[in-house]
Design a protein around this motif. Sequence first.
Motif, short mmCIF file in Angstrom:
data_model
loop_
_atom_site.label_atom_id
_atom_site.label_comp_id
_atom_site.label_asym_id
_atom_site.label_seq_id
_atom_site.Cartn_x
_atom_site.Cartn_y
_atom_site.Cartn_z
N ASN A 36 15.76 1.75 94.94
CA ASN A 36 14.35 2.11 95.10
C ASN A 36 14.23 3.50 95.70
OD1 ASN A 36 13.32 -0.43 94.20
ND2 ASN A 36 13.98 -1.29 96.15
N LEU A 37 15.12 4.39 95.30
CA LEU A 37 15.13 5.74 95.87
C LEU A 37 13.98 6.56 95.30
CD1 LEU A 37 18.97 6.30 95.66
CD2 LEU A 37 17.64 5.88 97.71
N SER A 38 13.56 7.54 96.07
CA SER A 38 12.45 8.38 95.65
C SER A 38 12.64 9.78 96.19
CB SER A 38 11.14 7.81 96.16
OG SER A 38 11.16 7.73 97.57
N SER A 39 12.37 10.75 95.37
CA SER A 39 12.40 12.16 95.76
C SER A 39 12.80 12.97 94.54
CB SER A 39 13.41 12.44 96.88
OG SER A 39 14.73 12.32 96.40
N PRO A 40 12.63 14.26 94.62
CA PRO A 40 13.25 15.08 93.59
C PRO A 40 14.77 15.00 93.75
CG PRO A 40 11.51 16.29 94.71
CD PRO A 40 11.73 15.02 95.47
N ILE A 41 15.46 14.98 92.64
CA ILE A 41 16.93 14.93 92.68
C ILE A 41 17.42 16.30 93.15
CG2 ILE A 41 19.00 14.69 91.26
CD1 ILE A 41 17.32 12.77 89.49
N PRO A 42 18.32 16.32 94.14
CA PRO A 42 18.84 17.61 94.61
C PRO A 42 19.50 18.39 93.47
CG PRO A 42 19.52 15.84 96.09
CD PRO A 42 18.90 15.20 94.89
N THR A 43 19.43 19.70 93.56
CA THR A 43 20.02 20.54 92.51
C THR A 43 21.09 21.48 93.04
OG1 THR A 43 18.23 22.14 92.81
CG2 THR A 43 17.95 20.49 91.06
N ALA A 44 21.36 21.41 94.33
CA ALA A 44 22.32 22.34 94.92
C ALA A 44 23.76 21.84 94.76
CB ALA A 44 22.01 22.54 96.41
N ASN A 45 24.67 22.77 94.71
CA ASN A 45 26.12 22.54 94.72
C ASN A 45 26.55 21.47 93.73
OD1 ASN A 45 26.23 24.51 96.64
ND2 ASN A 45 26.22 23.10 98.35
N GLU B 121 19.08 6.22 86.83
CA GLU B 121 18.09 5.32 86.23
C GLU B 121 17.84 4.09 87.11
OE1 GLU B 121 19.46 4.12 82.40
OE2 GLU B 121 21.09 2.91 83.19
N GLY B 122 16.68 3.50 86.92
CA GLY B 122 16.31 2.33 87.71
C GLY B 122 15.69 2.69 89.05
N ASN B 123 15.43 3.96 89.28
CA ASN B 123 14.74 4.44 90.47
C ASN B 123 13.42 5.05 89.99
OD1 ASN B 123 16.77 4.19 92.77
ND2 ASN B 123 17.97 5.26 91.22
N PRO B 124 12.33 4.28 90.02
CA PRO B 124 11.10 4.72 89.36
C PRO B 124 10.46 5.97 89.96
CG PRO B 124 10.71 2.72 90.63
CD PRO B 124 12.18 2.97 90.67
N PRO C 219 18.61 15.71 85.96
CA PRO C 219 18.65 15.64 84.50
C PRO C 219 17.65 14.65 83.90
CG PRO C 219 20.39 14.27 85.37
CD PRO C 219 19.69 14.91 86.55
N LEU C 220 16.75 14.08 84.70
CA LEU C 220 15.76 13.14 84.18
C LEU C 220 14.65 13.90 83.46
CD1 LEU C 220 15.43 10.74 87.26
CD2 LEU C 220 16.83 10.45 85.21
N THR C 221 13.93 13.21 82.62
CA THR C 221 12.82 13.84 81.89
C THR C 221 11.53 13.85 82.70
OG1 THR C 221 12.33 11.72 80.84
CG2 THR C 221 13.78 13.23 79.64
N THR C 222 11.50 13.14 83.83
CA THR C 222 10.31 13.08 84.67
C THR C 222 10.19 14.38 85.46
OG1 THR C 222 10.70 10.72 84.94
CG2 THR C 222 9.10 11.74 86.41
N SER C 223 9.08 15.06 85.29
CA SER C 223 8.85 16.32 85.99
C SER C 223 8.35 16.06 87.41
CB SER C 223 7.81 17.14 85.22
OG SER C 223 7.44 18.26 85.96
N ASP D 295 1.96 14.11 89.64
CA ASP D 295 1.59 13.42 90.87
C ASP D 295 2.25 12.06 90.91
OD1 ASP D 295 0.35 12.73 93.23
OD2 ASP D 295 -1.46 12.00 92.24
N LEU D 296 3.29 11.92 91.73
CA LEU D 296 4.00 10.66 91.82
C LEU D 296 3.20 9.71 92.71
CD1 LEU D 296 7.59 12.05 92.22
CD2 LEU D 296 6.55 11.12 90.17
N LYS D 297 3.13 8.47 92.31
CA LYS D 297 2.31 7.48 93.00
C LYS D 297 3.06 6.75 94.11
CE LYS D 297 -1.07 8.29 90.24
NZ LYS D 297 -2.07 9.21 90.65
N ASP D 298 4.18 7.27 94.54
CA ASP D 298 4.96 6.63 95.60
C ASP D 298 4.36 7.00 96.95
OD1 ASP D 298 6.90 5.41 97.10
OD2 ASP D 298 8.37 7.01 96.84
N PRO D 299 4.18 6.04 97.84
CA PRO D 299 3.59 6.34 99.14
C PRO D 299 4.41 7.34 99.94
CG PRO D 299 4.19 4.00 98.99
CD PRO D 299 4.46 4.63 97.66
#
Length: 194
Positions: free
Chosen positions: A98-107, A119-122, A128-132, A136-140
């Motif tokens: 149930n992780l949430s956040s932008p995926i890190p891109t460093a290193n 996958e499986g983390n809405p 590399p995901l297609t979700t920009s 507006d992400l609806k995660d609290p």
Amino acid sequence: MVVKGRQYEYIKIIPMLNLIDLSSNYLTGEIPEEITNLSALGSLNVSWNQLSGKILENINNLQQLEPLDLSGNHFSGPIPPSMSSMTFLSHFNVSYNNLSSPIPTANQFQTFDDPSIYEGNPYFCGPPLTTSCSSDLKDPQYKDEGVDDEDRSSETLWFYFGMTVGFIVGFWIVCGTVMIKRFWRRAYFRFVGV
């Protein structure tokens, strides 16, 4: 033992005691903070358990860690930014949590280009995901700190009020002038061709 996605079977006691594979054991609770004291740990696999909580903030203390598999649990929150300093990390999997956040891109995260490891983390977004991440992400957890719903509805109300007043004033400046000033009215109707 599963290391870097490959399954190995050892018959004798192995000299590499720097590997921990606790996958598929129905473990619950959080990963103990003390695990980050194992600075020589080279492999950690706790996949497909019932573990919860956040990924340890100081997991970057495990600088020798190559594969890290946290998939199939109930971890929440973001991937700690400190993980980008784990330069030996070559295999990483956090799918089905149930992780949430932008995926890190460093290193090292630049090399993890397989979307299936996320996958499986809405509420994940970014390459590399297609979700920009601009959507507006609806995660609290993405809620602006210090801004509650009442403040947002007040801002929205003032926005619409300002738009309405602006439209009315603009409309009457143009139409009122045309109605009052005979010269402008004639010029307008000549321009329109009526």
